[in-house]
Design a protein around this motif. Structure first.
Motif, short mmCIF file in Angstrom:
data_model
loop_
_atom_site.label_atom_id
_atom_site.label_comp_id
_atom_site.label_asym_id
_atom_site.label_seq_id
_atom_site.Cartn_x
_atom_site.Cartn_y
_atom_site.Cartn_z
N GLY A 75 35.21 -30.99 29.57
CA GLY A 75 34.56 -32.23 29.97
C GLY A 75 35.47 -33.14 30.76
N ASN A 76 35.13 -34.40 30.69
CA ASN A 76 35.84 -35.43 31.45
C ASN A 76 36.63 -36.37 30.55
OD1 ASN A 76 33.62 -36.66 30.31
ND2 ASN A 76 32.90 -37.64 32.20
N GLY A 77 36.94 -35.94 29.33
CA GLY A 77 37.73 -36.77 28.42
C GLY A 77 36.94 -37.83 27.70
N GLU A 78 35.62 -37.84 27.89
CA GLU A 78 34.75 -38.83 27.25
C GLU A 78 34.30 -38.36 25.87
OE1 GLU A 78 33.78 -41.81 28.12
OE2 GLU A 78 34.04 -41.96 30.29
N SER A 79 33.80 -39.31 25.08
CA SER A 79 33.23 -39.00 23.77
C SER A 79 31.75 -38.66 23.92
CB SER A 79 33.35 -40.20 22.83
OG SER A 79 34.70 -40.44 22.54
N TYR A 80 31.33 -37.63 23.18
CA TYR A 80 29.94 -37.18 23.17
C TYR A 80 29.51 -37.03 21.72
CZ TYR A 80 30.66 -36.22 28.09
OH TYR A 80 30.92 -36.36 29.43
N PHE A 100 32.62 -36.22 19.21
CA PHE A 100 33.79 -35.45 19.62
C PHE A 100 34.17 -35.84 21.04
CE2 PHE A 100 30.23 -33.01 21.16
CZ PHE A 100 30.66 -32.48 22.37
N VAL A 101 35.41 -35.55 21.41
CA VAL A 101 35.88 -35.79 22.77
C VAL A 101 35.88 -34.45 23.50
CG1 VAL A 101 37.85 -36.49 24.19
CG2 VAL A 101 37.25 -37.80 22.14
N ALA A 102 35.35 -34.44 24.72
CA ALA A 102 35.31 -33.23 25.54
C ALA A 102 36.55 -33.20 26.43
CB ALA A 102 34.04 -33.19 26.38
N VAL A 133 19.68 -28.43 17.93
CA VAL A 133 21.06 -28.81 18.22
C VAL A 133 21.06 -29.56 19.54
CG1 VAL A 133 23.39 -27.96 18.72
CG2 VAL A 133 21.96 -26.77 17.03
N GLY A 134 21.78 -30.69 19.62
CA GLY A 134 21.86 -31.44 20.86
C GLY A 134 23.25 -31.97 21.13
N ILE A 135 23.57 -32.12 22.40
CA ILE A 135 24.82 -32.74 22.84
C ILE A 135 24.43 -33.90 23.74
CG2 ILE A 135 26.94 -32.44 24.16
CD1 ILE A 135 26.83 -29.46 23.28
N LEU A 136 24.92 -35.10 23.40
CA LEU A 136 24.49 -36.30 24.09
C LEU A 136 25.65 -37.13 24.61
CD1 LEU A 136 22.52 -35.86 21.44
CD2 LEU A 136 21.45 -37.89 22.36
N ASP A 145 29.83 -35.71 32.08
CA ASP A 145 30.19 -34.45 32.72
C ASP A 145 30.80 -33.56 31.65
OD1 ASP A 145 30.82 -32.31 34.32
OD2 ASP A 145 31.97 -33.49 35.78
N ILE A 146 29.98 -32.70 31.09
CA ILE A 146 30.42 -31.80 30.04
C ILE A 146 29.79 -30.43 30.25
CG2 ILE A 146 28.62 -32.67 28.48
CD1 ILE A 146 30.51 -31.99 26.13
N ALA A 147 30.61 -29.40 30.12
CA ALA A 147 30.15 -28.02 30.25
C ALA A 147 30.32 -27.34 28.89
CB ALA A 147 30.94 -27.29 31.32
#
Length: 155
Positions: A75-80, A100-102, A133-136, A145-147
């Motif tokens: 990801g971009n270092g952000e929290s999701y 969590f942090v990506a 299950v979800g990622i937000l 921006d998370i893969a």
């Protein structure tokens, strides 16, 4: 237990928000992944973009033999947020969630079921009753921006 998710994109526009984004399947740093990108806006009581999938075709899935959920993410270092839903939840705003942090490099993140907190529900988390299950990217203005190249239950 590796999962084979059929990811779907959902944003706060379903409730009048103005966040925008997309989910796409692409090769990211050498791995096939689903990638969530977008802009989270708090305007109009909004504030999220997400990717999510149903387990067992939307029926109940028993994950009680497992310890938690593992994600292969970049990801971009952000929290999701990682969110789970069970059949005990009746409202769309209810969930069990963990943050969590990506990281900016491919990393496997394991989230034990004990780390999930109930949100806007009195129901207890029961891994034998999982449905979704979800990622937000949620709750603050941000660029998402998370893969995700893999999702599994682990022991």
């Amino acid at each position: 237990m590796e999962l084979n998710p059929d990811w779907e994109y959902v944003a706060d526009t379903v409730m009048g928000g103005v966040s925008s984004g997309q989910a796409s399947v692409e090769t990211v740093e050498g791995r096939e992944a689903v990638r969530l990108t977008g802009t989270v806006s708090l305007e109009n009581n909004g504030g999220f973009v997400q990717i999510a999938f149903d387990l067992a075709g939307g029926d109940v899935f028993d994950a009680s033999d497992f310890t938690g959920v593992a994600l292969d993410v970049l990801g971009n270092g952000e929290s999701y947020d990682l969110r789970l839903r069970t059949d005990a939840l009746t409202r769309p705003w209810q969930s069990f969630r963990s943050e969590f942090v990506a990281p900016e490099v491919w990393t496997t993140i394991g989230v034990p079921f004990t780390a999930f907190e109930a949100h806007r529900t009195e129901a207890a988390f029961d891994p034998s009753r999982l449905r979704r299950v979800g990622i937000l990217a949620i709750g603050r203005e941000m660029q998402a921006d998370i893969a995700v190249s893999g999702v599994r239950f682990y022991r």
